[in-house]
Write a protein that holds these residues in place. Sequence first.
Motif, PDB file in Angstrom:
ATOM      1  N   VAL A 158       0.816  -1.214   0.000  1.00  0.00           N
ATOM      2  CA  VAL A 158       0.000   0.000   0.000  1.00  0.00           C
ATOM      3  C   VAL A 158       0.846   1.259   0.000  1.00  0.00           C
ATOM      4  O   VAL A 158       0.338   2.345  -0.265  1.00  0.00           O
ATOM      5  N   LEU A 159       2.160   1.133   0.298  1.00  0.00           N
ATOM      6  CA  LEU A 159       3.042   2.297   0.338  1.00  0.00           C
ATOM      7  C   LEU A 159       4.452   1.889  -0.051  1.00  0.00           C
ATOM      8  O   LEU A 159       4.968   0.884   0.436  1.00  0.00           O
ATOM      9  N   THR A 160       5.052   2.694  -0.919  1.00  0.00           N
ATOM     10  CA  THR A 160       6.445   2.504  -1.325  1.00  0.00           C
ATOM     11  C   THR A 160       7.207   3.776  -0.984  1.00  0.00           C
ATOM     12  O   THR A 160       6.746   4.880  -1.275  1.00  0.00           O
ATOM     13  N   ILE A 161       8.382   3.609  -0.355  1.00  0.00           N
ATOM     14  CA  ILE A 161       9.230   4.749   0.002  1.00  0.00           C
ATOM     15  C   ILE A 161      10.595   4.542  -0.636  1.00  0.00           C
ATOM     16  O   ILE A 161      11.184   3.470  -0.528  1.00  0.00           O
ATOM     17  N   SER A 162      11.088   5.586  -1.296  1.00  0.00           N
ATOM     18  CA  SER A 162      12.411   5.536  -1.916  1.00  0.00           C
ATOM     19  C   SER A 162      13.031   6.920  -1.785  1.00  0.00           C
ATOM     20  O   SER A 162      12.382   7.862  -1.352  1.00  0.00           O
ATOM     21  N   ALA A 187      -0.460  -4.431   7.315  1.00  0.00           N
ATOM     22  CA  ALA A 187      -0.052  -5.060   8.577  1.00  0.00           C
ATOM     23  C   ALA A 187       1.249  -4.447   9.102  1.00  0.00           C
ATOM     24  O   ALA A 187       1.410  -4.270  10.312  1.00  0.00           O
ATOM     25  N   MET A 188       2.175  -4.129   8.213  1.00  0.00           N
ATOM     26  CA  MET A 188       3.440  -3.520   8.625  1.00  0.00           C
ATOM     27  C   MET A 188       3.197  -2.135   9.222  1.00  0.00           C
ATOM     28  O   MET A 188       3.813  -1.773  10.235  1.00  0.00           O
ATOM     29  N   LEU A 189       2.313  -1.367   8.617  1.00  0.00           N
ATOM     30  CA  LEU A 189       1.992  -0.039   9.148  1.00  0.00           C
ATOM     31  C   LEU A 189       1.264  -0.157  10.484  1.00  0.00           C
ATOM     32  O   LEU A 189       1.506   0.632  11.396  1.00  0.00           O
ATOM     33  N   ALA A 190       0.407  -1.156  10.615  1.00  0.00           N
ATOM     34  CA  ALA A 190      -0.317  -1.369  11.870  1.00  0.00           C
ATOM     35  C   ALA A 190       0.615  -1.825  12.991  1.00  0.00           C
ATOM     36  O   ALA A 190       0.323  -1.611  14.165  1.00  0.00           O
TER      37      ALA A 190
END
Length: 170
Positions: free
Chosen positions: A37-41, A54-57
């Motif tokens: 749901v989210l990609t950071i670069s 789940a990772m954000l939660a």
Amino acid sequence: MTGLLRQACSRRLLCAAAAWFAAVPSWALDGPSGAVVLTISGVGMKGEAQFDMAMLAALPQHSFTTKTPWYPVAHKFTGPLLRDVLAAAAVGAQGKLIEAMAVNDYKVTIPRADAQQRNVILARLLDDKPMALRDKGPLFIIYPFDTAEELRNSVFYSRSAWQLKSLLIK
């Protein structure tokens, strides 16, 4: 340098390094097992970090209730602090700006200082319920507008990107 002086300097450096590492949040960033749901670069990162819900939660969660220009009444927003998401993903990122990109290709640049100095959250829940795409979800960068008068203006409203899909550290 005498042996005692060298030893004292070494201890001080070790203590300073230990204190710094203790102050920096460290969350193990396993790969996503669900839909990304989210990609950071960005600058200084090795590759990109991908998050599923789940990772954000799993990150520390914060909530506040605030009025916004998009809803007729105040709502409760819940999610991790933006700075915690960046810390979990962007080890080594060096940029001072965050370019947020939404599903509909809306793009806004946010000073990284906002994430550090304000309790900006990456909302994943609206009134304790997941947000559907049609309800500005699944992720919404939101400022605590009711906490400070200076946040209630078009500059900060424009930085609140909904339907967020990616962050680029510049």
